[in-house]
Motif scaffolding. Structure first.
Motif, mmCIF file in Angstrom:
data_model
loop_
_atom_site.group_PDB
_atom_site.id
_atom_site.type_symbol
_atom_site.label_atom_id
_atom_site.label_comp_id
_atom_site.label_asym_id
_atom_site.label_seq_id
_atom_site.Cartn_x
_atom_site.Cartn_y
_atom_site.Cartn_z
ATOM 1 N N MET A 300 0.833 -1.201 0.000
ATOM 2 C CA MET A 300 0.000 0.000 0.000
ATOM 3 C C MET A 300 0.868 1.253 0.000
ATOM 4 S SD MET A 300 -2.900 -1.202 2.754
ATOM 5 C CE MET A 300 -3.817 0.353 2.761
ATOM 6 N N ASN A 301 1.960 1.223 0.765
ATOM 7 C CA ASN A 301 2.868 2.369 0.795
ATOM 8 C C ASN A 301 3.513 2.598 -0.562
ATOM 9 O OD1 ASN A 301 3.322 3.710 3.557
ATOM 10 N ND2 ASN A 301 3.290 1.557 4.116
ATOM 11 N N GLN A 302 3.882 1.512 -1.225
ATOM 12 C CA GLN A 302 4.507 1.638 -2.533
ATOM 13 C C GLN A 302 3.532 2.174 -3.578
ATOM 14 O OE1 GLN A 302 6.058 -2.261 -3.373
ATOM 15 N NE2 GLN A 302 7.598 -2.171 -1.734
ATOM 16 N N LEU A 303 2.252 1.815 -3.425
ATOM 17 C CA LEU A 303 1.236 2.256 -4.382
ATOM 18 C C LEU A 303 0.809 3.705 -4.155
ATOM 19 C CD1 LEU A 303 -1.034 -0.933 -4.439
ATOM 20 C CD2 LEU A 303 0.461 -0.119 -6.285
ATOM 21 N N LYS A 304 1.230 4.284 -3.009
ATOM 22 C CA LYS A 304 0.851 5.664 -2.677
ATOM 23 C C LYS A 304 -0.669 5.842 -2.732
ATOM 24 C CE LYS A 304 5.229 6.944 -2.634
ATOM 25 N NZ LYS A 304 5.945 7.320 -1.392
ATOM 26 N N CYS A 305 -1.394 4.930 -2.074
ATOM 27 C CA CYS A 305 -2.862 4.954 -2.177
ATOM 28 C C CYS A 305 -3.523 5.715 -1.033
ATOM 29 C CB CYS A 305 -3.409 3.525 -2.261
ATOM 30 S SG CYS A 305 -2.994 2.476 -0.849
ATOM 31 N N ASP A 306 -2.833 6.740 -0.548
ATOM 32 C CA ASP A 306 -3.418 7.638 0.449
ATOM 33 C C ASP A 306 -3.883 6.882 1.695
ATOM 34 O OD1 ASP A 306 -4.114 10.123 1.416
ATOM 35 O OD2 ASP A 306 -6.182 9.985 0.681
ATOM 36 N N MET A 307 -3.017 6.014 2.213
ATOM 37 C CA MET A 307 -3.366 5.237 3.400
ATOM 38 C C MET A 307 -3.206 6.088 4.648
ATOM 39 S SD MET A 307 -0.067 2.732 3.708
ATOM 40 C CE MET A 307 -0.642 1.964 5.209
ATOM 41 N N ASN A 308 -3.878 5.666 5.721
ATOM 42 C CA ASN A 308 -3.770 6.358 6.999
ATOM 43 C C ASN A 308 -3.424 5.345 8.089
ATOM 44 O OD1 ASN A 308 -6.151 4.973 7.422
ATOM 45 N ND2 ASN A 308 -7.446 6.782 7.485
ATOM 46 N N TYR A 309 -3.738 5.689 9.322
ATOM 47 C CA TYR A 309 -3.371 4.856 10.478
ATOM 48 C C TYR A 309 -4.192 3.575 10.601
ATOM 49 C CZ TYR A 309 -7.231 7.874 11.827
ATOM 50 O OH TYR A 309 -8.419 8.569 11.828
ATOM 51 N N THR A 310 -5.306 3.459 9.879
ATOM 52 C CA THR A 310 -6.224 2.339 10.098
ATOM 53 C C THR A 310 -5.572 0.968 9.950
ATOM 54 O OG1 THR A 310 -8.115 3.685 9.411
ATOM 55 C CG2 THR A 310 -8.413 1.300 9.392
ATOM 56 N N PRO A 311 -4.874 0.656 8.823
ATOM 57 C CA PRO A 311 -4.281 -0.685 8.724
ATOM 58 C C PRO A 311 -3.221 -0.940 9.781
ATOM 59 C CG PRO A 311 -3.496 0.721 6.936
ATOM 60 C CD PRO A 311 -4.601 1.455 7.614
ATOM 61 N N CYS A 340 3.084 8.558 7.920
ATOM 62 C CA CYS A 340 1.701 8.196 8.272
ATOM 63 C C CYS A 340 1.570 8.325 9.782
ATOM 64 C CB CYS A 340 1.400 6.761 7.814
ATOM 65 S SG CYS A 340 -0.260 6.204 8.205
ATOM 66 N N LEU A 341 1.053 9.438 10.233
ATOM 67 C CA LEU A 341 1.070 9.745 11.659
ATOM 68 C C LEU A 341 0.101 8.858 12.434
ATOM 69 C CD1 LEU A 341 1.159 13.649 11.568
ATOM 70 C CD2 LEU A 341 3.073 12.060 11.880
ATOM 71 N N PRO A 342 0.529 8.382 13.610
ATOM 72 C CA PRO A 342 -0.382 7.623 14.475
ATOM 73 C C PRO A 342 -1.507 8.530 14.973
ATOM 74 C CG PRO A 342 1.919 7.419 15.210
ATOM 75 C CD PRO A 342 1.862 8.533 14.205
ATOM 76 N N ASN A 343 -2.619 7.927 15.370
ATOM 77 C CA ASN A 343 -3.692 8.714 15.991
ATOM 78 C C ASN A 343 -3.839 8.310 17.456
ATOM 79 O OD1 ASN A 343 -4.925 6.195 15.719
ATOM 80 N ND2 ASN A 343 -6.921 7.057 15.202
ATOM 81 N N GLU A 344 -4.829 8.879 18.119
ATOM 82 C CA GLU A 344 -5.012 8.587 19.545
ATOM 83 C C GLU A 344 -5.189 7.101 19.796
ATOM 84 O OE1 GLU A 344 -6.835 10.675 17.789
ATOM 85 O OE2 GLU A 344 -7.083 12.617 18.791
ATOM 86 N N LEU A 345 -5.954 6.458 18.924
ATOM 87 C CA LEU A 345 -6.256 5.046 19.111
ATOM 88 C C LEU A 345 -5.009 4.184 19.013
ATOM 89 C CD1 LEU A 345 -8.447 2.963 19.590
ATOM 90 C CD2 LEU A 345 -8.885 2.917 17.138
ATOM 91 N N THR A 346 -4.073 4.567 18.160
ATOM 92 C CA THR A 346 -2.819 3.829 18.031
ATOM 93 C C THR A 346 -2.137 3.705 19.390
ATOM 94 O OG1 THR A 346 -2.554 4.776 15.812
ATOM 95 C CG2 THR A 346 -0.626 3.719 16.800
ATOM 96 N N PHE A 347 -2.024 4.831 20.084
ATOM 97 C CA PHE A 347 -1.357 4.827 21.387
ATOM 98 C C PHE A 347 -2.215 4.171 22.456
ATOM 99 C CE2 PHE A 347 0.877 8.321 19.221
ATOM 100 C CZ PHE A 347 2.194 7.944 19.469
ATOM 101 N N GLU A 348 -3.525 4.353 22.372
ATOM 102 C CA GLU A 348 -4.400 3.786 23.400
ATOM 103 C C GLU A 348 -4.425 2.257 23.360
ATOM 104 O OE1 GLU A 348 -7.890 5.992 22.474
ATOM 105 O OE2 GLU A 348 -7.139 7.803 23.455
ATOM 106 N N ILE A 349 -4.327 1.696 22.159
ATOM 107 C CA ILE A 349 -4.213 0.237 22.054
ATOM 108 C C ILE A 349 -2.952 -0.238 22.770
ATOM 109 C CG2 ILE A 349 -3.884 -1.706 20.462
ATOM 110 C CD1 ILE A 349 -5.371 -0.022 18.341
ATOM 111 N N LEU A 350 -1.850 0.440 22.482
ATOM 112 C CA LEU A 350 -0.573 0.043 23.077
ATOM 113 C C LEU A 350 -0.569 0.262 24.581
ATOM 114 C CD1 LEU A 350 1.770 1.505 20.314
ATOM 115 C CD2 LEU A 350 1.431 -0.910 20.840
ATOM 116 N N ILE A 351 -1.149 1.366 25.036
ATOM 117 C CA ILE A 351 -1.207 1.633 26.478
ATOM 118 C C ILE A 351 -2.007 0.555 27.190
ATOM 119 C CG2 ILE A 351 -2.225 3.194 28.197
ATOM 120 C CD1 ILE A 351 -1.428 5.515 26.311
#
Length: 483
Positions: A300-311, A340-351
């Motif tokens: 997905m990163n190679q395709l530059k398909c406008d991905m975000n934090y979800t995957p 691709c910046l993390p969001n709040e949920l990214t950190f909350e899962i890890l916490i």
């Protein structure tokens, strides 16, 4: 899958649903569900927040192919004896009453509807009206499933539903079952007309629309041809909700059948959108193919398909569920390196998971990293600490966290007190819950009424009526003070 079943965290940061579809109704349904809100949506409802990743498996033997049509309908009604053949809506006063406790009566209603539709007489609609029943959505779906299984034309029944039960006229599952009916009959002219109508009315489709494809055992060129034809039909009716939801549902169905290559093919002939690839990533994470999920994210990163934090959040959750905390904790840096910046949920899962595994220092470091990334702490961030500690049986750390927070944020501390008390009630630790609630009242914090009430009722039922009275009196006193 036992690891997934026992987890207290959901893989999916949005409301997602997986349905395993096959050409017969005798199938296994696999549902990956969440509350529909980011992370810890149910702050106080322990029953609805028992697990953040919930895998429900129910295998039935409902197919009429196995046990005959009559047995199918009987078992259908038995398994769903709680569903309403008569829906409790305001217009039921004009309808005949059906005793839902009478399984034979329910079977007769459903069989009566199916027989009328099968006969396809000129007065079908009036005969359905004469039944005088106000059907629930679930009962309509079950009738539709049987009709589709028998390959009985059901568009007149669908039109009757739209007129007599207009509240369901835009329901995605019902509309999708009408599409499936046309597909099973090979009536692609009617299917095209339906899709055009849905496009005009901006109606979405679900995975049920494409069960007629029957490609589970055929992954070759004929399967690709069928998928191409469906995509062509969706393209023909134009854009909008019907097309986008149709393609999304088609990819989801293919994933649920573990037809990953065909799902990728469907993406290739439509658009290489991040939202489509996310379906694949989620499925790979659910079934534990994490290396494949990581490779797909790289693609997905190679395709530059406008991905975000979800995957990435899917991958982090799945790694944490499997105890691979160190790998999961390294992903936010990888995300930043890939812009691709993390969001709040990214950190909350890890916490949540670092607290669960007793790694408090790592949780604090994640908090600091969260702030340095420009992401402010929010209430779900604090709740991630409490639920993580409780999940790992670190009750003292959970309590200490609340006490320290109370000194700087009374509002957040009040919520956390309620969460912790709820969790103790859920685990049967009524005395601890009582002490927490009483401590709240003494400090002037307002307990959530539902939490206080459940604690009081449970205390009475377990022979601690005096404690319940004390709690009731103190709660009433606080309420009077606040008035």
């Amino acid at each position: 899958m036992n690891i997934l079943r026992n987890s207290r965290y959901h893989l999916n940061p949005k409301h997602l649903r997986y349905i395993r579809i096959s050409p017969v109704l005798d199938q296994t349904y696999s549902a990956i569900c969440s509350s529909g809100f980011p992370l810890f949506h149910q702050y106080f409802a322990p029953k609805s927040s028992k697990s953040y990743l919930l895998c429900n498996f129910s295998t039935g033997s409902n197919s009429f192919l196995h046990s005959g049509f009559s047995s199918y309908v009987s078992s259908l009604c038995w398994n769903y004896s709680t569903f309403a053949v008569i829906n409790n809506s305001s217009d039921t006063s004009t309808k005949k009453s059906v005793n839902l406790d009478d399984h034979e009566g329910s079977v007769n209603v459903i069989k009566g509807i199916i027989d009328i539709v099968k006969n396809d007489a000129s007065d079908m609609e009036s005969r359905l009206d004469l039944l005088g029943v106000n059907l629930s959505k679930r009962s309509i779906i079950e009738v539709f499933c049987v009709l589709n299984q028998l390959k009985v034309p059901a568009l007149r029944f669908f039109d009757w539903i739209k007129n007599s039960h207009s509240r369901y006229s835009r329901n995605a599952d019902l509309c999708s079952l009408a599409v499936d009916n046309c597909g099973r009959l090979g009536d692609f002219g009617a299917l095209r007309s339906l899709l055009k109508d849905f496009h005009v009315r901006n109606i979405c489709l679900s995975e049920k629309a494409f069960a007629f494809l029957n490609i589970a055992d055929d992954t070759g060129e004929s399967a690709k041809k069928s998928i191409t034809e469906i995509v062509g039909l969706l393209n023909e009716v134009g854009g909008g909700s019907s097309r986008s939801s149709g393609i999304h549902s088609l990819i989801t169905m293919l994933c649920s059948l573990d037809l990953i290559d065909l799902a990728k093919f469907a993406i290739e002939i439509t658009e290489k959108k991040a939202s489509y690839y996310n379906i694949l990533v989620k499925h790979l994470c659910v079934i534990g193919h994490l290396k494949d999920a990581q490779d797909l994210i790289s693609e997905m990163n190679q395709l530059k398909c406008d991905m975000n934090y979800t995957p990435y959040n899917y991958l982090i959750s799945s790694l944490c569920v499997r105890g691979r905390i160190d790998e999961a904790c390294s992903i936010p840096k990888e995300m930043i390196n890939r812009e691709c910046l993390p969001n709040e949920l990214t950190f909350e899962i890890l916490i949540y998971f670092t607290c669960r595994y007793g790694r408090s220092d790592d949780a604090i470091n994640l908090c600091n990293e969260m702030l340095s990334s420009g992401i402010k702490h929010r209430l779900p961030t604090h709740i991630a600490f409490i639920r993580g500690y409780v999940s790992g049986q670190h009750f003292d750390k959970a309590y200490k966290y609340i006490i320290e927070l109370a000194a700087i944020d009374k509002f957040a501390a009040t919520h956390l007190y309620n969460v912790l008390a709820s969790l103790h009630i859920e685990h049967g630790d009524l005395l601890v819950a009582y002490k927490l609630l009483f401590e709240m009242l003494e400090k002037g914090f307002n307990p959530k009424f539902s939490v206080y009430r459940r604690a009081s009722i449970r205390l009475c039922k377990t022979g601690r009526a005096e404690l319940a009275k004390t709690l009731d009196a103190r709660y009433s006193s606080l309420v009077k003070e606040l008035r």
